[in-house]
Write an enzyme that holds these catalytic residues in place. Sequence first.
Site, PDB file in Angstrom:
ATOM      1  N   GLY A 157       0.820  -1.205   0.000  1.00 58.66           N
ATOM      2  CA  GLY A 157       0.000   0.000   0.000  1.00 58.66           C
ATOM      3  C   GLY A 157       0.853   1.254   0.000  1.00 58.66           C
ATOM      4  O   GLY A 157       0.470   2.279   0.565  1.00 58.66           O
ATOM      5  N   GLY A 158       1.987   1.176  -0.672  1.00 62.06           N
ATOM      6  CA  GLY A 158       2.948   2.282  -0.650  1.00 62.06           C
ATOM      7  C   GLY A 158       2.685   3.356  -1.679  1.00 62.06           C
ATOM      8  O   GLY A 158       3.524   4.245  -1.855  1.00 62.06           O
ATOM      9  N   ASN A 209       1.713  -2.087   5.466  1.00 62.60           N
ATOM     10  CA  ASN A 209       0.937  -0.863   5.630  1.00 62.60           C
ATOM     11  C   ASN A 209      -0.464  -0.976   5.021  1.00 62.60           C
ATOM     12  O   ASN A 209      -1.404  -0.345   5.497  1.00 62.60           O
ATOM     13  CB  ASN A 209       1.681   0.308   4.983  1.00 62.60           C
ATOM     14  CG  ASN A 209       0.791   1.509   4.786  1.00 62.60           C
ATOM     15  OD1 ASN A 209       0.499   2.249   5.713  1.00 62.60           O
ATOM     16  ND2 ASN A 209       0.336   1.703   3.548  1.00 62.60           N
ATOM     17  N   SER A 218      -3.396   0.552  14.436  1.00 55.75           N
ATOM     18  CA  SER A 218      -4.257   1.716  14.586  1.00 55.75           C
ATOM     19  C   SER A 218      -4.683   1.848  16.038  1.00 55.75           C
ATOM     20  O   SER A 218      -4.842   0.847  16.743  1.00 55.75           O
ATOM     21  CB  SER A 218      -5.507   1.583  13.708  1.00 55.75           C
ATOM     22  OG  SER A 218      -6.462   2.571  14.024  1.00 55.75           O
ATOM     23  N   TYR A 263     -12.968  -3.444  12.317  1.00 50.04           N
ATOM     24  CA  TYR A 263     -11.667  -2.826  12.017  1.00 50.04           C
ATOM     25  C   TYR A 263     -10.779  -2.883  13.261  1.00 50.04           C
ATOM     26  O   TYR A 263      -9.593  -3.230  13.181  1.00 50.04           O
ATOM     27  CB  TYR A 263     -11.874  -1.389  11.559  1.00 50.04           C
ATOM     28  CG  TYR A 263     -10.589  -0.662  11.207  1.00 50.04           C
ATOM     29  CD1 TYR A 263      -9.878  -0.993  10.055  1.00 50.04           C
ATOM     30  CD2 TYR A 263     -10.108   0.367  12.010  1.00 50.04           C
ATOM     31  CE1 TYR A 263      -8.711  -0.329   9.724  1.00 50.04           C
ATOM     32  CE2 TYR A 263      -8.947   1.043  11.677  1.00 50.04           C
ATOM     33  CZ  TYR A 263      -8.248   0.697  10.539  1.00 50.04           C
ATOM     34  OH  TYR A 263      -7.084   1.365  10.218  1.00 50.04           O
ATOM     35  N   ALA A 264     -11.364  -2.569  14.422  1.00 48.25           N
ATOM     36  CA  ALA A 264     -10.611  -2.661  15.671  1.00 48.25           C
ATOM     37  C   ALA A 264     -10.204  -4.102  15.951  1.00 48.25           C
ATOM     38  O   ALA A 264      -9.092  -4.373  16.406  1.00 48.25           O
ATOM     39  CB  ALA A 264     -11.450  -2.109  16.828  1.00 48.25           C
ATOM     40  N   ALA A 279      -9.654  -6.445  13.718  1.00 49.27           N
ATOM     41  CA  ALA A 279      -8.579  -6.805  12.782  1.00 49.27           C
ATOM     42  C   ALA A 279      -7.243  -6.228  13.216  1.00 49.27           C
ATOM     43  O   ALA A 279      -6.205  -6.904  13.159  1.00 49.27           O
ATOM     44  CB  ALA A 279      -8.937  -6.331  11.374  1.00 49.27           C
ATOM     45  N   LYS A 280      -7.253  -4.970  13.652  1.00 49.19           N
ATOM     46  CA  LYS A 280      -6.001  -4.332  14.054  1.00 49.19           C
ATOM     47  C   LYS A 280      -5.469  -4.911  15.364  1.00 49.19           C
ATOM     48  O   LYS A 280      -4.255  -5.027  15.560  1.00 49.19           O
ATOM     49  CB  LYS A 280      -6.191  -2.823  14.159  1.00 49.19           C
ATOM     50  CG  LYS A 280      -6.372  -2.132  12.807  1.00 49.19           C
ATOM     51  CD  LYS A 280      -5.169  -2.331  11.900  1.00 49.19           C
ATOM     52  CE  LYS A 280      -5.276  -1.490  10.638  1.00 49.19           C
ATOM     53  NZ  LYS A 280      -4.102  -1.659   9.743  1.00 49.19           N
ATOM     54  N   ILE A 292      -4.164  10.719  11.199  1.00 49.25           N
ATOM     55  CA  ILE A 292      -3.096  11.189  10.329  1.00 49.25           C
ATOM     56  C   ILE A 292      -3.722  11.863   9.108  1.00 49.25           C
ATOM     57  O   ILE A 292      -4.660  11.330   8.512  1.00 49.25           O
ATOM     58  CB  ILE A 292      -2.190  10.020   9.881  1.00 49.25           C
ATOM     59  CG1 ILE A 292      -1.659   9.262  11.107  1.00 49.25           C
ATOM     60  CG2 ILE A 292      -1.050  10.534   9.017  1.00 49.25           C
ATOM     61  CD1 ILE A 292      -0.847  10.094  12.082  1.00 49.25           C
TER      62      ILE A 292
END
Length: 274
Positions: A12-13, A89, A144, A155-156, A158-159, A188
């Site tokens: 994902g750069g 990333n 995250s 999402y939480a 997964a992270k 960010i």
Amino acid sequence: MRLKDKVVLVTGGNSGIGRGIVLRAVQEGARVVISGRDEEKGRATLNTVRALGGEGAFVAGDLTIEDHCKRIVDQAAAAFGRLDVLVNNAGAGAMRSGVDASDTPGVRLRKVIGPNLEAAYFTSAYALPHLAAAGRGAIVNISSTATFHGQWGNYAVAKAGLEALTRALAVEGAACGIRANAVSPGWIRTEATAGNAGADWEKGVSLLGRMGTPDEIARAVMFLASDEASFVTGATLLVDGGLTITDYCSLPWLEAAGAGRLFAGTLRRDEPDQ
């Protein structure tokens, strides 16, 4: 130059935080391999790398597909003859995961777990032999602060799994000199977050009164990827401007009550330079 002559793969750069990591790695002397699904963005980032005098390559692929993960890793190692650092990333944010209102619980879970956890697992698994061959390899996973906040749902989850994966990788790779760590960003400023809320909202996303920048995350990644962190493995580094230590909903009450000044009293908040 902390990564001079190292080969760094950034998934994902081609945008956002990943692009910031790529550009900082180039400035630290690394040769970079960028992976992503958007070839146009990937080529644009690669052109910027070369404009900075760096060496780079772009590999397209979908990290939710295991075969693609293996191919990306193998092509990254082949591009410059080795692989020293893997930065996981790539991911799908809670608002960009493609979850639909009609999705079943299982579909919802897979749409988020796949790009955020399974992708990092597959790329890391296929990268481990290359990192071992290079000697003193490093993996840095981008987590995250959502791991602390239940409102981010799957999402939480997964992270949080990604941070557990980081610790498992640290154990798995230790005998071969491979370190694995994670960086946990707060809010960010990227193309995905900029402009989504007003200036007053942004003041509340950190103790420092602003969002962070991709380069501030990248600098933390460079530390963990370099020999400066040679005795650091299995750790998660928070880079959130103090977001997770602050009870923001209480601030108006504390200010009104004066409780926010009950500490040492050595900083005069009413002075212009404070």
